[in-house]
Each structure stands twice: as structure tokens, then as C-alpha cells.
Design a protein around this motif. Structure first.
Motif, short mmCIF file in Angstrom:
data_model
loop_
_atom_site.label_atom_id
_atom_site.label_comp_id
_atom_site.label_asym_id
_atom_site.label_seq_id
_atom_site.Cartn_x
_atom_site.Cartn_y
_atom_site.Cartn_z
N ILE A 236 60.51 -13.37 92.53
CA ILE A 236 60.26 -14.81 92.41
C ILE A 236 60.19 -15.24 90.94
O ILE A 236 60.57 -16.36 90.61
N THR A 237 59.78 -14.33 90.06
CA THR A 237 59.78 -14.69 88.63
C THR A 237 61.22 -14.87 88.15
O THR A 237 61.51 -15.79 87.37
N ALA A 238 62.12 -14.03 88.62
CA ALA A 238 63.53 -14.17 88.23
C ALA A 238 64.10 -15.48 88.76
O ALA A 238 64.80 -16.21 88.04
N ILE A 239 63.80 -15.82 90.02
CA ILE A 239 64.29 -17.09 90.59
C ILE A 239 63.69 -18.26 89.82
O ILE A 239 64.38 -19.23 89.50
N GLU A 240 62.40 -18.14 89.54
CA GLU A 240 61.69 -19.21 88.81
C GLU A 240 62.41 -19.52 87.50
O GLU A 240 62.62 -20.68 87.14
N LYS B 208 54.93 -18.79 84.48
CA LYS B 208 54.87 -17.39 84.06
C LYS B 208 54.49 -16.53 85.28
O LYS B 208 53.83 -17.01 86.20
N GLN B 209 54.86 -15.26 85.20
CA GLN B 209 54.53 -14.34 86.30
C GLN B 209 53.02 -14.31 86.54
O GLN B 209 52.56 -14.17 87.67
N SER B 210 52.25 -14.45 85.45
CA SER B 210 50.79 -14.38 85.58
C SER B 210 50.25 -15.52 86.45
O SER B 210 49.23 -15.37 87.13
N ILE B 211 50.93 -16.66 86.46
CA ILE B 211 50.47 -17.77 87.32
C ILE B 211 50.72 -17.42 88.78
O ILE B 211 49.84 -17.62 89.63
N HIS B 212 51.89 -16.86 89.06
CA HIS B 212 52.17 -16.43 90.45
C HIS B 212 51.17 -15.36 90.87
O HIS B 212 50.66 -15.40 92.01
N HIS C 239 47.94 -28.52 99.45
CA HIS C 239 48.50 -28.89 98.16
C HIS C 239 49.70 -27.98 97.88
O HIS C 239 49.53 -26.77 97.74
N LEU C 240 50.89 -28.60 97.84
CA LEU C 240 52.10 -27.84 97.56
C LEU C 240 52.33 -27.83 96.05
O LEU C 240 52.53 -28.87 95.43
N MET C 241 52.29 -26.63 95.46
CA MET C 241 52.39 -26.53 94.00
C MET C 241 53.79 -26.16 93.53
O MET C 241 54.15 -26.44 92.39
#
Ligand SMILES: CC(C)(COP(=O)(O)OP(=O)(O)OC[C@H]1O[C@@H](n2cnc3c(N)ncnc32)[C@H](O)[C@@H]1OP(=O)(O)O)[C@@H](O)C(=O)NCCC(=O)NCCS
Length: 152
Positions: free
Chosen positions: A17-21, A30-34, A67-69
Motif C-alpha cells: 500500500i505504500t507503493a500504491i500510495e 508515509k508508511q509510518s502513518i499507515h 471517518h474515511l481518511m
């Protein structure tokens, strides 16, 4: 479309998902947020197409409001109805959890996303000036809401 599975987002999905992001957003998380969202046990979901994660929705519940983020489809898979399937799944599980509505913020320049939400029946209920950073400074957010109570 066949070969679609929607399941909880897990730590093992972080790289995908980080790559897609990074491909899909001008201002990627950032990956840290996910990771933080997973650690806080948000009920987020990924959509797998033929065994590959190609879309995800990050959301949380607060009292009776969902809440959709973040909802994102990998760019080469956009326009095939995948985000629609994912958000419809989210409506169902949110209703089962007693949610009355879904709330989100979206960049006012993000016309594809706004179009998507309008098609899904979200209505603009407010604006937050300067909510998001940009290269030049800040830009505003539209606040959009969808009522879930009329869903079965
Ligand atoms: C918004 C987004 C999630 C839509 O994903 P998708 O899987 O392509 O969406 P769908 O194929 O289910 O599209 C459903 C509807 O959304 C609207 N839509 C989707 N992409 C659009 C585009 N590029 N321009 C205009 N409308 C668009 C259309 O109304 C479409 O219905 P239609 O195909 O009958 O015209 C995707 O464009 C995306 O990942 N964008 C980058 C990330 C982002 O900005 N996310 C939202 C904020 S977190």
C-alpha cells in the motif's frame, strides 16, 4: 469483475500500500502513518484482485460516525469500479457496527475523488480553508458526508 477479495488491512500489506500510495497521490502518506492506523486497530480494508492488493480504504469509527481518511486504487487499476466495490463493502460493515454516517475531507483540487464521492451520494457539508499542505502553501478541504441510515 471476478477474483476480488476484500479483507482487513494488515502489517503484511504495508509495502504494497505504500507503493500504491506513492504512485497514486501527489502528497502520499508515509508508511509510518499507515502503520500507526494498523496499530490503532482501525477497521481498514484492502481489495485484492487476482491475489494482488490493488486498492485500500483507511477509516475509523467515532461514536456513530465513520471517518474515511484514505481510499486509493492503484493507478493502472482505476476506472474499473474497484473503489466503488470497496466503499460499498465499507458501508455494510459500518452499518453493522451501528454507524449512522460517513464523514471525510477531500482536497478541493481533487476532482476525480470529489466526482467519485458525489456519485456515491456524499454531500458537501462544509469547507476547511488551508487544511492541506501544497508545494505553494496550503489548500482547502471540502467536508463531505453520507447518511447511512437509509441503507438496509
Ligand atoms: C478516487 C479513486 C479512489 C477512485 O477509484 P476507482 O477505483 O478508479 O473508482 P471507480 O472505478 O469505482 O469509479 C467510480 C466513479 O468515480 C468517478 N471517477 C473515478 N475516477 C474518476 C476520474 N478520473 N475523473 C472523474 N471521475 C472519476 C466516476 O464517477 C466513476 O464512475 P463512472 O466510472 O461510472 O464514471 C481513485 O481515482 C484514486 O485512487 N485516486 C487517487 C487517490 C485519491 O485521491 N483518493 C481519494 C482521497 S483519499
Amino acid at each position: 469483475m471476478s477474483g476480488i477479495i476484500i479483507r482487513p488491512l494488515e502489517v503484511v500489506d504495508l509495502e504494497s500500500i505504500t507503493a500504491i500510495e506513492q504512485q497514486a497521490h501527489d502528497y502520499p502518506w508515509k508508511q509510518s502513518i499507515h502503520l500507526s492506523c494498523i496499530e490503532q486497530e482501525y477497521p481498514s480494508k484492502v481489495l485484492e484482485l487476482s491475489g494482488q492488493v490493488v486498492a485500500y480504504a483507511v477509516y475509523n469509527y467515532l461514536y456513530d460516525e465513520c471517518h474515511l481518511m484514505n481510499i486509493t486504487t492503484r493507478p493502472d487499476c482505476q476506472g474499473k469500479g474497484l473503489a466503488t466495490q470497496l466503499i460499498h463493502h465499507m458501508y455494510q460493515v459500518a452499518r453493522q457496527q451501528g454507524m449512522q454516517s460517513i464523514l471525510l475531507e477531500v482536497r478541493e483540487s481533487n476532482l476525480p475523488a470529489i466526482q467519485f464521492y458525489v456519485k456515491e451520494g456524499f454531500q458537501e457539508i462544509g469547507q476547511r480553508p488551508g487544511y492541506y499542505p501544497t508545494q505553494e502553501g496550503r489548500e482547502g478541504a471540502l467536508v463531505m458526508r453520507k447518511d447511512l441510515t437509509s441503507l438496509p
